[in-house]
Motif scaffolding. Structure first.
Motif, PDB file in Angstrom:
ATOM      1  N   UNK A  30       0.873  -1.175   0.000  1.00 35.59           N
ATOM      2  CA  UNK A  30       0.000   0.000   0.000  1.00 35.59           C
ATOM      3  C   UNK A  30       0.906   1.220   0.000  1.00 35.59           C
ATOM      4  N   UNK A  31       0.829   1.995  -1.059  1.00 38.63           N
ATOM      5  CA  UNK A  31       1.775   3.076  -1.287  1.00 38.63           C
ATOM      6  C   UNK A  31       1.099   4.429  -1.092  1.00 38.63           C
ATOM      7  N   UNK A  32       1.766   5.293  -0.359  1.00 35.82           N
ATOM      8  CA  UNK A  32       1.284   6.647  -0.128  1.00 35.82           C
ATOM      9  C   UNK A  32       1.720   7.535  -1.297  1.00 35.82           C
ATOM     10  N   UNK A  33       0.761   7.867  -2.163  1.00 33.63           N
ATOM     11  CA  UNK A  33       1.038   8.750  -3.296  1.00 33.63           C
ATOM     12  C   UNK A  33      -0.070   9.794  -3.359  1.00 33.63           C
ATOM     13  N   UNK A  34       0.003  10.658  -4.328  1.00 30.53           N
ATOM     14  CA  UNK A  34      -1.050  11.647  -4.507  1.00 30.53           C
ATOM     15  C   UNK A  34      -2.097  11.173  -5.524  1.00 30.53           C
ATOM     16  N   UNK A  44       1.500   4.368   9.421  1.00 28.65           N
ATOM     17  CA  UNK A  44       2.580   3.428   9.729  1.00 28.65           C
ATOM     18  C   UNK A  44       2.611   2.213   8.801  1.00 28.65           C
ATOM     19  N   UNK A  45       1.478   1.834   8.226  1.00 33.52           N
ATOM     20  CA  UNK A  45       1.437   0.639   7.387  1.00 33.52           C
ATOM     21  C   UNK A  45       1.588   0.943   5.900  1.00 33.52           C
ATOM     22  N   UNK A  46       1.681   2.216   5.552  1.00 32.58           N
ATOM     23  CA  UNK A  46       1.840   2.601   4.147  1.00 32.58           C
ATOM     24  C   UNK A  46       3.315   2.800   3.818  1.00 32.58           C
ATOM     25  N   UNK A  47       3.660   2.524   2.587  1.00 33.18           N
ATOM     26  CA  UNK A  47       5.022   2.716   2.109  1.00 33.18           C
ATOM     27  C   UNK A  47       5.097   3.987   1.276  1.00 33.18           C
ATOM     28  N   UNK A  48       6.238   4.655   1.317  1.00 33.51           N
ATOM     29  CA  UNK A  48       6.402   5.766   0.386  1.00 33.51           C
ATOM     30  C   UNK A  48       6.854   5.166  -0.954  1.00 33.51           C
ATOM     31  N   UNK A  49       6.787   5.922  -2.037  1.00 33.92           N
ATOM     32  CA  UNK A  49       7.092   5.366  -3.361  1.00 33.92           C
ATOM     33  C   UNK A  49       8.470   4.714  -3.461  1.00 33.92           C
ATOM     34  N   UNK A  50       9.472   5.274  -2.804  1.00 34.70           N
ATOM     35  CA  UNK A  50      10.803   4.662  -2.886  1.00 34.70           C
ATOM     36  C   UNK A  50      10.843   3.318  -2.169  1.00 34.70           C
ATOM     37  N   UNK A  51      10.105   3.179  -1.076  1.00 31.95           N
ATOM     38  CA  UNK A  51      10.041   1.891  -0.375  1.00 31.95           C
ATOM     39  C   UNK A  51       9.294   0.860  -1.226  1.00 31.95           C
ATOM     40  N   UNK A  52       8.234   1.294  -1.883  1.00 28.38           N
ATOM     41  CA  UNK A  52       7.443   0.394  -2.715  1.00 28.38           C
ATOM     42  C   UNK A  52       8.226  -0.072  -3.945  1.00 28.38           C
ATOM     43  N   UNK A  53       9.101   0.766  -4.435  1.00 28.98           N
ATOM     44  CA  UNK A  53       9.898   0.410  -5.611  1.00 28.98           C
ATOM     45  C   UNK A  53      10.897  -0.700  -5.302  1.00 28.98           C
ATOM     46  N   UNK A  54      11.202  -0.886  -4.046  1.00 31.32           N
ATOM     47  CA  UNK A  54      12.187  -1.895  -3.630  1.00 31.32           C
ATOM     48  C   UNK A  54      11.821  -3.284  -4.160  1.00 31.32           C
ATOM     49  N   UNK A  55      10.565  -3.695  -4.020  1.00 29.82           N
ATOM     50  CA  UNK A  55      10.170  -5.042  -4.456  1.00 29.82           C
ATOM     51  C   UNK A  55      10.230  -5.180  -5.982  1.00 29.82           C
ATOM     52  N   UNK A  56       9.891  -4.129  -6.689  1.00 33.12           N
ATOM     53  CA  UNK A  56       9.954  -4.159  -8.146  1.00 33.12           C
ATOM     54  C   UNK A  56      11.410  -4.261  -8.596  1.00 33.12           C
ATOM     55  N   UNK A  57      12.288  -3.465  -7.996  1.00 33.17           N
ATOM     56  CA  UNK A  57      13.710  -3.521  -8.346  1.00 33.17           C
ATOM     57  C   UNK A  57      14.314  -4.871  -7.989  1.00 33.17           C
TER      58      UNK A  57
END
Length: 121
Positions: A30-34, A44-57
């Protein structure tokens, strides 16, 4: 449905003899974006975009992902680990039905996968 389509794609590619394409589904969390109006604050349970990109990378660069693939398909979660798919998505015949229905809805009568050039050893 997307995962089932991707699993059917992997199966169809293998049937054509194509092993150079990897079909990997990644749930970034669950990613915190606009993108969603009204959700401005990261909880606390949301990821910022850079954290979410970790799994894709991770899936794009890790040899571990290739080792964990099953019949050309893998599904990974936001913690960079293999994840469970729904029981329905485990049934290849159901995934192939999703594939056929999608092609029908899109009015695609040509089997585009038959045009893949497979290198011989």
């Amino acid at each position: 449905m997307q995962m089932m389509f991707l699993k059917a794609l992997a199966s169809n590619l293998l049937d054509q003899g194509c092993t150079s394409v990897q079909c990997i589904a990644v749930h970034p969390g669950v990613v915190s974006t606009n993108l969603v109006p009204g959700v401005k604050k990261k909880t606390f349970w949301m990821l910022d975009p850079s954290e979410a990109a970790r799994s894709v990378l991770h899936c794009a660069t890790s040899d571990e992902v290739v080792e964990n693939m099953e019949k050309g398909f893998a599904y990974y979660s936001s913690n960079c680990k293999p994840a469970k798919v729904s029981p329905l998505a485990l049934k290849l015949e159901v995934c192939l039905a999703v594939w056929k229905a999608t092609l029908s809805i899109l009015d695609l009568s040509i089997n585009y996968l038959s045009h893949i050039q497979v290198k011989s050893n």
